[in-house]
Write a protein that holds these residues in place. Structure first.
Motif, PDB file in Angstrom:
ATOM      1  N   ARG B 201     -21.874 -13.922  21.317  1.00 26.12           N
ATOM      2  CA  ARG B 201     -22.514 -15.213  20.736  1.00 26.12           C
ATOM      3  C   ARG B 201     -23.845 -15.656  21.525  1.00 26.12           C
ATOM      4  NH1 ARG B 201     -16.720 -17.302  20.652  1.00 26.12           N
ATOM      5  NH2 ARG B 201     -15.998 -16.987  18.650  1.00 26.12           N
ATOM      6  N   MET B 202     -24.181 -15.022  22.746  1.00 24.77           N
ATOM      7  CA  MET B 202     -25.211 -15.605  23.385  1.00 24.77           C
ATOM      8  C   MET B 202     -26.703 -15.755  22.516  1.00 24.77           C
ATOM      9  SD  MET B 202     -26.410 -14.373  27.234  1.00 24.77           S
ATOM     10  CE  MET B 202     -24.540 -14.585  27.523  1.00 24.77           C
ATOM     11  N   ASP B 203     -27.065 -14.633  22.160  1.00 25.26           N
ATOM     12  CA  ASP B 203     -28.238 -14.674  21.477  1.00 25.26           C
ATOM     13  C   ASP B 203     -27.982 -13.933  20.205  1.00 25.26           C
ATOM     14  OD1 ASP B 203     -30.771 -14.461  20.344  1.00 25.26           O
ATOM     15  OD2 ASP B 203     -31.638 -13.039  21.847  1.00 25.26           O
ATOM     16  N   SER B 204     -27.386 -14.852  19.127  1.00 27.17           N
ATOM     17  CA  SER B 204     -27.027 -14.224  17.932  1.00 27.17           C
ATOM     18  C   SER B 204     -27.540 -15.208  16.481  1.00 27.17           C
ATOM     19  CB  SER B 204     -25.491 -13.978  17.863  1.00 27.17           C
ATOM     20  OG  SER B 204     -24.868 -15.202  17.866  1.00 27.17           O
ATOM     21  N   LYS B 205     -27.825 -14.667  15.491  1.00 30.22           N
ATOM     22  CA  LYS B 205     -27.950 -15.242  14.306  1.00 30.22           C
ATOM     23  C   LYS B 205     -27.021 -14.734  13.145  1.00 30.22           C
ATOM     24  CE  LYS B 205     -32.746 -16.240  15.495  1.00 30.22           C
ATOM     25  NZ  LYS B 205     -32.663 -17.783  15.939  1.00 30.22           N
ATOM     26  N   GLU B 206     -26.655 -15.534  12.192  1.00 25.84           N
ATOM     27  CA  GLU B 206     -25.862 -15.219  11.204  1.00 25.84           C
ATOM     28  C   GLU B 206     -26.834 -14.654  10.050  1.00 25.84           C
ATOM     29  OE1 GLU B 206     -22.630 -17.517  10.198  1.00 25.84           O
ATOM     30  OE2 GLU B 206     -21.869 -17.797  12.131  1.00 25.84           O
ATOM     31  N   TYR B 207     -26.530 -13.745   9.405  1.00 23.53           N
ATOM     32  CA  TYR B 207     -27.350 -13.182   8.286  1.00 23.53           C
ATOM     33  C   TYR B 207     -26.278 -12.416   7.366  1.00 23.53           C
ATOM     34  CZ  TYR B 207     -31.406 -10.902   6.124  1.00 23.53           C
ATOM     35  OH  TYR B 207     -32.271 -10.456   5.086  1.00 23.53           O
ATOM     36  N   ALA B 208     -26.759 -12.783   6.082  1.00 21.18           N
ATOM     37  CA  ALA B 208     -25.849 -12.112   5.048  1.00 21.18           C
ATOM     38  C   ALA B 208     -26.522 -10.828   4.197  1.00 21.18           C
ATOM     39  CB  ALA B 208     -25.255 -12.948   4.055  1.00 21.18           C
ATOM     40  N   VAL B 209     -25.869  -9.657   3.976  1.00 26.08           N
ATOM     41  CA  VAL B 209     -26.509  -8.537   3.435  1.00 26.08           C
ATOM     42  C   VAL B 209     -25.265  -8.400   2.047  1.00 26.08           C
ATOM     43  CG1 VAL B 209     -27.290  -6.239   3.419  1.00 26.08           C
ATOM     44  CG2 VAL B 209     -27.258  -7.760   5.391  1.00 26.08           C
ATOM     45  N   ASP B 210     -26.139  -8.657   0.889  1.00 26.41           N
ATOM     46  CA  ASP B 210     -25.059  -8.361  -0.388  1.00 26.41           C
ATOM     47  C   ASP B 210     -23.869  -9.144  -0.422  1.00 26.41           C
ATOM     48  OD1 ASP B 210     -27.334  -6.974  -1.125  1.00 26.41           O
ATOM     49  OD2 ASP B 210     -26.590  -5.044  -0.742  1.00 26.41           O
ATOM     50  N   GLY B 211     -23.768 -10.364   0.276  1.00 33.44           N
ATOM     51  CA  GLY B 211     -22.468 -11.046   0.363  1.00 33.44           C
ATOM     52  C   GLY B 211     -21.678 -10.740   1.638  1.00 33.44           C
ATOM     53  N   MET B 294     -36.793  -3.588  18.921  1.00 31.43           N
ATOM     54  CA  MET B 294     -36.767  -4.491  20.154  1.00 31.43           C
ATOM     55  C   MET B 294     -36.668  -5.966  19.410  1.00 31.43           C
ATOM     56  SD  MET B 294     -39.541  -3.431  22.793  1.00 31.43           S
ATOM     57  CE  MET B 294     -38.791  -4.022  24.104  1.00 31.43           C
ATOM     58  N   SER B 295     -36.981  -5.924  18.136  1.00 32.72           N
ATOM     59  CA  SER B 295     -37.027  -7.380  17.629  1.00 32.72           C
ATOM     60  C   SER B 295     -36.191  -7.595  16.598  1.00 32.72           C
ATOM     61  CB  SER B 295     -38.703  -7.577  17.048  1.00 32.72           C
ATOM     62  OG  SER B 295     -38.570  -8.667  16.071  1.00 32.72           O
ATOM     63  N   ARG B 296     -35.009  -8.492  16.602  1.00 36.89           N
ATOM     64  CA  ARG B 296     -34.279  -8.981  15.538  1.00 36.89           C
ATOM     65  C   ARG B 296     -35.142  -9.517  14.467  1.00 36.89           C
ATOM     66  NH1 ARG B 296     -29.955 -12.591  17.551  1.00 36.89           N
ATOM     67  NH2 ARG B 296     -31.995 -13.731  18.221  1.00 36.89           N
ATOM     68  N   LYS B 297     -36.207 -10.144  14.705  1.00 37.73           N
ATOM     69  CA  LYS B 297     -36.837 -10.850  13.557  1.00 37.73           C
ATOM     70  C   LYS B 297     -37.862  -9.824  12.564  1.00 37.73           C
ATOM     71  CE  LYS B 297     -40.269 -13.981  14.553  1.00 37.73           C
ATOM     72  NZ  LYS B 297     -40.768 -15.421  15.169  1.00 37.73           N
ATOM     73  N   LYS B 298     -38.399  -8.897  13.531  1.00 33.31           N
ATOM     74  CA  LYS B 298     -39.280  -8.000  12.660  1.00 33.31           C
ATOM     75  C   LYS B 298     -38.722  -6.638  12.430  1.00 33.31           C
ATOM     76  CE  LYS B 298     -43.869  -9.520  13.323  1.00 33.31           C
ATOM     77  NZ  LYS B 298     -45.152  -9.102  12.762  1.00 33.31           N
ATOM     78  N   GLN B 299     -37.732  -6.331  13.323  1.00 30.43           N
ATOM     79  CA  GLN B 299     -37.197  -4.843  13.069  1.00 30.43           C
ATOM     80  C   GLN B 299     -35.811  -4.687  12.491  1.00 30.43           C
ATOM     81  OE1 GLN B 299     -38.587  -3.850  17.013  1.00 30.43           O
ATOM     82  NE2 GLN B 299     -39.888  -2.298  16.231  1.00 30.43           N
ATOM     83  N   ILE B 300     -34.953  -5.790  12.835  1.00 30.02           N
ATOM     84  CA  ILE B 300     -33.683  -5.659  12.685  1.00 30.02           C
ATOM     85  C   ILE B 300     -33.230  -6.213  11.370  1.00 30.02           C
ATOM     86  CG2 ILE B 300     -31.162  -6.033  13.288  1.00 30.02           C
ATOM     87  CD1 ILE B 300     -32.077  -5.823  16.235  1.00 30.02           C
ATOM     88  N   ILE B 301     -33.559  -7.601  11.292  1.00 31.14           N
ATOM     89  CA  ILE B 301     -32.970  -8.307  10.045  1.00 31.14           C
ATOM     90  C   ILE B 301     -33.900  -7.951   8.680  1.00 31.14           C
ATOM     91  CG2 ILE B 301     -33.430 -10.705   8.981  1.00 31.14           C
ATOM     92  CD1 ILE B 301     -31.128 -10.676  11.110  1.00 31.14           C
ATOM     93  N   PRO B 302     -34.969  -7.580   8.624  1.00 33.15           N
ATOM     94  CA  PRO B 302     -35.673  -6.928   7.384  1.00 33.15           C
ATOM     95  C   PRO B 302     -34.996  -5.604   6.899  1.00 33.15           C
ATOM     96  CG  PRO B 302     -37.188  -7.676   9.119  1.00 33.15           C
ATOM     97  CD  PRO B 302     -36.153  -7.735   9.935  1.00 33.15           C
ATOM     98  N   ASN B 303     -34.422  -4.931   7.907  1.00 38.12           N
ATOM     99  CA  ASN B 303     -34.057  -3.585   7.455  1.00 38.12           C
ATOM    100  C   ASN B 303     -32.670  -3.676   7.081  1.00 38.12           C
ATOM    101  OD1 ASN B 303     -36.580  -2.294   7.605  1.00 38.12           O
ATOM    102  ND2 ASN B 303     -36.510  -2.142   9.959  1.00 38.12           N
ATOM    103  N   LEU B 304     -31.773  -4.579   7.517  1.00 36.88           N
ATOM    104  CA  LEU B 304     -30.382  -4.458   7.397  1.00 36.88           C
ATOM    105  C   LEU B 304     -29.852  -4.094   5.930  1.00 36.88           C
ATOM    106  CD1 LEU B 304     -28.486  -7.406   9.648  1.00 36.88           C
ATOM    107  CD2 LEU B 304     -28.918  -4.788  10.040  1.00 36.88           C
ATOM    108  N   ALA B 305     -29.150  -3.137   5.840  1.00 35.86           N
ATOM    109  CA  ALA B 305     -28.746  -2.609   4.498  1.00 35.86           C
ATOM    110  C   ALA B 305     -27.217  -2.141   4.652  1.00 35.86           C
ATOM    111  CB  ALA B 305     -29.670  -1.524   3.829  1.00 35.86           C
ATOM    112  N   ILE B 306     -26.312  -2.314   3.693  1.00 33.98           N
ATOM    113  CA  ILE B 306     -25.095  -1.705   3.730  1.00 33.98           C
ATOM    114  C   ILE B 306     -24.635  -0.737   2.577  1.00 33.98           C
ATOM    115  CG2 ILE B 306     -24.124  -3.479   5.206  1.00 33.98           C
ATOM    116  CD1 ILE B 306     -22.959  -4.854   2.828  1.00 33.98           C
TER     117      ILE B 306
END
Lengths: 306, 306
Positions: B201-211, B294-306
């Motif tokens: 939980r230390m450095d985490s943000k909630e994010y939804a992908v297709d529900g 390295m970056s959640r904002k630039k590299q992780i979140i924008p690419n998340l897909a399931i």
């Protein structure tokens, strides 16, 4: 792809002028291909500004395509923006209204909102020394926006910053503020060409009080008699406009810029009660005068009660 | 009434440092009575910053009272703020994240959001020449925030502005950036005192992908082995943390600051599929290395897909 720069629907002087100013800045200073757009016909004062300074009237658009790059000026309220605004690629927001919530951006962008009277005042600070490169018509649009939103410094939204920027621009341009503002307000007051429904929607924002939805319209004029002579048909038209727009009641405040007061039309007991509870004003007939009331943002919306 | 200045829950270095910097500015330069607050225990790097520069740890608060004046830094996301945030009197927002929507203000306020790596970089510009009056510890906090959020300029979120401000501060303070950043990252990497749930939980943000709801956790470290040695129990704990937090899956990205790569823990087929669809990465076992991420904002979140 050209970046579209626009303000709110029912464009007033600041929404029209700020879009033109920022497009100039993006094109000429930042090297970004940008064009001002309008979300409807500009009001008579904005049209006067365009004509006076020889500015082209921006194209009117109905909506924005997915991923269209846009810069939003003079609002952050999705209800005042194209239906597909959250599908667009919002690049920046420059505004001076309260944060409403509802706009979302795909990534971090430039957002600058400040509690001054006018968007152009914020742009003046952001443009800084580069303003020296601006042609007369861009500086003229800036001055017009500030005089419009401050009602020539009479509105309680006016800050020292707005005044400082306006006086500096007027000095630079050799414009007599009092004479120029009189011409602006005369143009704004010339509402003879508008139907009652157009007048009721021209400068209006929706606002809910305890679940009751209002369209809060303000007409700023130096000739209130011209509007008040039409009060009977305006009040009759309120019913159909409210129905079409899905609100419970239209409120029309006719602001006398020179006397610094507003006259509220009182078509029924709901508005009579609202006048009493919001402004401690007793409406005997079908109008009530509210001394000193000039600003929807500072004096009307925060006090509305039913 | 004292204005509370705070960043997001699970406070990191920027959320802790920026609150302290802005409180100094409000108190000493603007004459506004202000105090930094925290919405939880600061992480080990933020604690190192406080200790290194001799700064007091701000008080931790759980919520804000109605009409409490507040300045929000380093977030504009209501989910990362006190439950009653929209009941508070929000005076200003200074942030570098995408606009999420959901915050509302009672009137027009100062909002400044810019696409730079760090809130402190924006504050440096806003404070301007007044920074000359800042004590060493305020400038030190600024430098620490920038080195933290940019991972010593390795993160793709880093802008020229962040670098220019950091080098200028380091020069002024006589700080060797490489040596100081190594100390910071060593502090951040010392996670031995934390339970698995705390790490998740230390450095985490909630994010939804297709529900499907994810808690997207990032652990930036110079000693990834220390965390990866605990991967079995971390993956086991993901289930209970997800359940408690009302999300479908916890994702843990262990970012190796020096090698500039992330290791994603792969506890099940959902995450295996996500790794493939989001990062084109094939997870053979229970981890997968993502080079350059390295970056959640630039590299992780924008690419998340399931």
């Amino acid at each position: 792809m050209t970046t579209f720069v626009f303000g709110h629907k029912s464009p007033d002087t600041d929404s029209t002028g700020s879009a033109i100013i920022w497009s100039w800045y993006l094109n000429q200073i930042k090297g970004v291909d940008a064009a001002p757009k309008l979300l409807g016909e500009p009001n008579t004062e904005a049209a006067f500004m365009l004509q006076h300074w020889g500015l082209d009237k921006p194209e009117i658009i109905a909506d924005v395509a997915d991923d269209q790059p846009v810069v939003i000026v003079d609002t952050n309220n999705p209800a005042e923006l194209p239906a597909n605004i959250n599908g667009a690629d919002i690049q920046a927001i420059i505004d001076h209204h309260k944060l409403v919530g509802g706009l979302e951006t795909k990534g971090p962008i430039n957002i600058r909102i400040e509690p001054v009277a006018c968007t152009a005042t914020i742009m003046w600070k952001m443009i800084g020394a580069d303003l020296a490169q601006a042609p007369r018509e861009i500086k003229g649009a800036m001055l017009t926006c500030i005089l419009s939103d401050t009602l020539e410094f009479r509105s309680p939204t006016t800050t020292q910053e707005d005044k400082a920027v306006a006086y500096s621009l007027a000095e630079d341009l050799g414009v007599d503020i009092a004479a120029y503002a009189a011409d602006m307000f005369a143009a704004k007051s010339d509402v003879s060409a508008f139907s009652d429904a157009e007048l009721l929607r021209m400068d209006s924002k929706e606002y809910a009080v305890d679940g009751t939805k209002f369209r809060v319209s303000v007409l700023e004029t130096t000739a209130p008699g011209v509007v008040l002579d039409r009060k009977a048909s305006l009040m009759e038209t309120m019913t159909s406009v409210a129905k079409e727009d899905g609100v419970d009641q239209v409120l029309l405040f006719v602001v006398d810029i020179l006397k610094e007061e507003a006259t509220l039309l009182v078509p029924n007991d709901l508005v009579r009660s609202l006048a009493s509870k919001s402004f401690d004003a007793t409406a005997e007939g079908d109008t009530v005068v509210l001394p000193g009331v000039m600003s929807r943002k500072k004096q009307i919306i925060p006090n509305l009660a039913i």
